[in-house]
Design a protein around this motif. Structure first.
Motif, PDB file in Angstrom:
ATOM      1  N   THR A   3     100.227 -25.562 -51.751  1.00  0.00           N
ATOM      2  CA  THR A   3      98.744 -24.536 -51.822  1.00  0.00           C
ATOM      3  C   THR A   3      98.821 -23.435 -50.848  1.00  0.00           C
ATOM      4  O   THR A   3     100.041 -24.040 -49.290  1.00  0.00           O
ATOM      5  CB  THR A   3      97.256 -25.409 -51.948  1.00  0.00           C
ATOM      6  N   ALA A   4      97.893 -22.990 -50.558  1.00  0.00           N
ATOM      7  CA  ALA A   4      97.594 -22.048 -48.610  1.00  0.00           C
ATOM      8  C   ALA A   4      97.540 -22.764 -48.055  1.00  0.00           C
ATOM      9  O   ALA A   4      98.252 -22.446 -46.132  1.00  0.00           O
ATOM     10  CB  ALA A   4      97.044 -21.087 -48.731  1.00  0.00           C
ATOM     11  N   ALA A   5      96.784 -24.082 -47.950  1.00  0.00           N
ATOM     12  CA  ALA A   5      96.721 -24.912 -46.771  1.00  0.00           C
ATOM     13  C   ALA A   5      97.784 -25.891 -46.452  1.00  0.00           C
ATOM     14  O   ALA A   5      98.072 -26.119 -44.946  1.00  0.00           O
ATOM     15  CB  ALA A   5      95.585 -25.884 -46.806  1.00  0.00           C
ATOM     16  N   GLN A   6      99.114 -26.174 -47.226  1.00  0.00           N
ATOM     17  CA  GLN A   6     100.107 -26.608 -47.244  1.00  0.00           C
ATOM     18  C   GLN A   6     100.536 -25.829 -46.337  1.00  0.00           C
ATOM     19  O   GLN A   6     101.903 -25.880 -45.907  1.00  0.00           O
ATOM     20  CB  GLN A   6     100.443 -27.344 -48.481  1.00  0.00           C
ATOM     21  N   LEU A   8     100.604 -23.552 -44.053  1.00  0.00           N
ATOM     22  CA  LEU A   8     100.164 -22.702 -43.031  1.00  0.00           C
ATOM     23  C   LEU A   8     100.049 -23.965 -42.522  1.00  0.00           C
ATOM     24  O   LEU A   8     100.571 -24.066 -41.476  1.00  0.00           O
ATOM     25  CB  LEU A   8      98.673 -22.428 -42.966  1.00  0.00           C
ATOM     26  N   ALA A   9      99.868 -25.677 -42.841  1.00  0.00           N
ATOM     27  CA  ALA A   9     100.330 -26.406 -41.955  1.00  0.00           C
ATOM     28  C   ALA A   9     101.933 -27.068 -41.570  1.00  0.00           C
ATOM     29  O   ALA A   9     101.910 -27.917 -41.129  1.00  0.00           O
ATOM     30  CB  ALA A   9      99.459 -27.856 -42.841  1.00  0.00           C
ATOM     31  N   GLN A  10     102.627 -25.847 -42.458  1.00  0.00           N
ATOM     32  CA  GLN A  10     103.906 -26.372 -41.898  1.00  0.00           C
ATOM     33  C   GLN A  10     104.569 -26.596 -40.673  1.00  0.00           C
ATOM     34  O   GLN A  10     104.144 -25.371 -40.229  1.00  0.00           O
ATOM     35  CB  GLN A  10     104.941 -26.140 -43.603  1.00  0.00           C
TER      36      GLN A  10
END
Length: 80
Positions: A3-6, A8-10
């Motif tokens: 997902t987009a949040a995953q 960005l969180a990488q």
């Protein structure tokens, strides 16, 4: 699928240490700086208490000069 949040969180900034020392080291530095500040304030207060009220070569203080009332003989607003 990511997902987009995953995405960005990488962490894309290379290999980082897990459980690093940034937190404990920051706390240590804050405690050292706080202790140094308290000791410096105490030292300066002790030095200021040891100072004389007036130094020998010093003339009358500005407060003493202001407190002396200068009477103007031509001023008639206070008489009669």
């Amino acid at each position: 699928m990511l997902t987009a949040a995953q995405v960005l969180a990488q962490n894309n900034f290379g290999d980082t240490r897990t459980g690093g020392l940034a937190g404990p080291m920051g706390l240590f530095l804050i405690l050292v700086l706080g202790t140094a500040t308290v000791l410096l304030i105490r030292n300066m207060n002790a030095r200021l208490r040891r100072l004389p009220d007036r130094f020998p070569s010093q003339g009358p203080s500005a407060d003493a000069v202001k407190s002396e009332r200068v009477v103007d003989p031509t001023d008639r607003s206070t008489s009669q």
